[in-house]
Design an enzyme around this catalytic site. Structure first.
Site, PDB file in Angstrom:
ATOM      1  N   ASN A   2      -3.359   6.790   5.513  1.00 17.39           N
ATOM      2  CA  ASN A   2      -2.735   5.933   6.516  1.00 17.39           C
ATOM      3  C   ASN A   2      -1.225   6.136   6.585  1.00 17.39           C
ATOM      4  OD1 ASN A   2      -3.259   3.879   8.511  1.00 17.39           O
ATOM      5  ND2 ASN A   2      -2.158   2.440   7.187  1.00 17.39           N
ATOM      6  N   HIS A  40      -3.851  -9.367  10.393  1.00 14.31           N
ATOM      7  CA  HIS A  40      -4.658  -8.744  11.449  1.00 14.31           C
ATOM      8  C   HIS A  40      -5.704  -9.697  12.030  1.00 14.31           C
ATOM      9  CE1 HIS A  40      -2.756  -4.987  10.558  1.00 14.31           C
ATOM     10  NE2 HIS A  40      -3.251  -4.919   9.336  1.00 14.31           N
ATOM     11  N   LYS A  83       0.824  -1.225   0.000  1.00 17.22           N
ATOM     12  CA  LYS A  83       0.000   0.000   0.000  1.00 17.22           C
ATOM     13  C   LYS A  83       0.850   1.264   0.000  1.00 17.22           C
ATOM     14  CE  LYS A  83      -2.204  -0.942   3.835  1.00 17.22           C
ATOM     15  NZ  LYS A  83      -1.596  -2.262   4.132  1.00 17.22           N
TER      16      LYS A  83
END
Length: 203
Positions: free
Chosen positions: A71, A118, A48
């Site tokens: 982010n 995650h 990302k």
């Protein structure tokens, strides 16, 4: 407004009574409601940051004014408080941030890849993948969704999306109406191959 650092389901369980009838949104959703510039939103398990940075540099190289954040770097909420005088906004968006979006609608979205991650926050991989897929939820036919043709889980989403789908590949040529990677020789030498999909999406 919730913090993306705290799992949504924990906050809902703890505060359901106080939130009855009150919409709960995250920082990205709030910022989007005030955003006046076209948005490129990029998510995925890996790559990302590289892709977001690369796309920003490519736009700057073409003479565009660009804000890069989300982010990474500066949050979107800080950007919308300013003059918003850029041609494009390019944002890295995490699954945590996508949990609490509603009207969030990028002009261009990109999903680079999906692998298990995650799982200390999500009970299943399916929940994690569903959070990532929310990046496309409000896009319309005049918008664009970039999908990694080399990732079966990602490319399988193409059939159910409303926006125009563009596939990119680091391993093979794709049809003329999809994103095509031209030169991946340097990216393929990067450890783990993470840069490969990132360069392909950027191109």
């Amino acid at each position: 407004m919730t913090s993306s650092g705290l799992a949504a389901f924990l906050m809902i369980r703890q505060s359901a009574g106080r939130w009855k009838g009150i919409p709960v949104i995250g920082e990205v959703e709030l910022a989007f409601r005030f955003l006046r510039r076209p948005l490129i939103a990029i998510t995925g398990t890996n790559g990302k940051t590289t892709t977001t940075t690369l796309v920003g540099e490519m736009l700057r190289g073409s003479g565009k004014k660009v804000f890069v954040g989300g982010n990474i770097g500066s949050p979107l909420i800080g950007y919308v408080e300013g003059p918003q005088d850029d041609d494009w906004v390019v944002a890295e968006i995490s699954s945590f941030q996508l949990e609490r979006v509603g009207d969030f609608r990028p002009k261009i979205s990109a999903l680079l890849n999906l692998t298990e991650d995650h799982l200390d926050r999500y009970e299943t991989f399916g929940e994690y993948a569903a959070a990532k897929e929310r990046i496309f939820a409000r896009q319309k036919k005049e918008d664009y969704a970039l999908l990694n043709a080399d990732d079966p889980l990602v490319s399988a989403l193409a059939r159910g999306l409303e926006p125009q789908v563009l596939l990119f590949s680091a391993r093979r040529a794709v049809s003329r109406d999809t994103c095509r990677n031209q030169d991946l020789s340097r990216a393929r030498r990067q450890p783990g191959g993470r840069g490969t999909g990132a360069v392909a999406a950027g191109l």
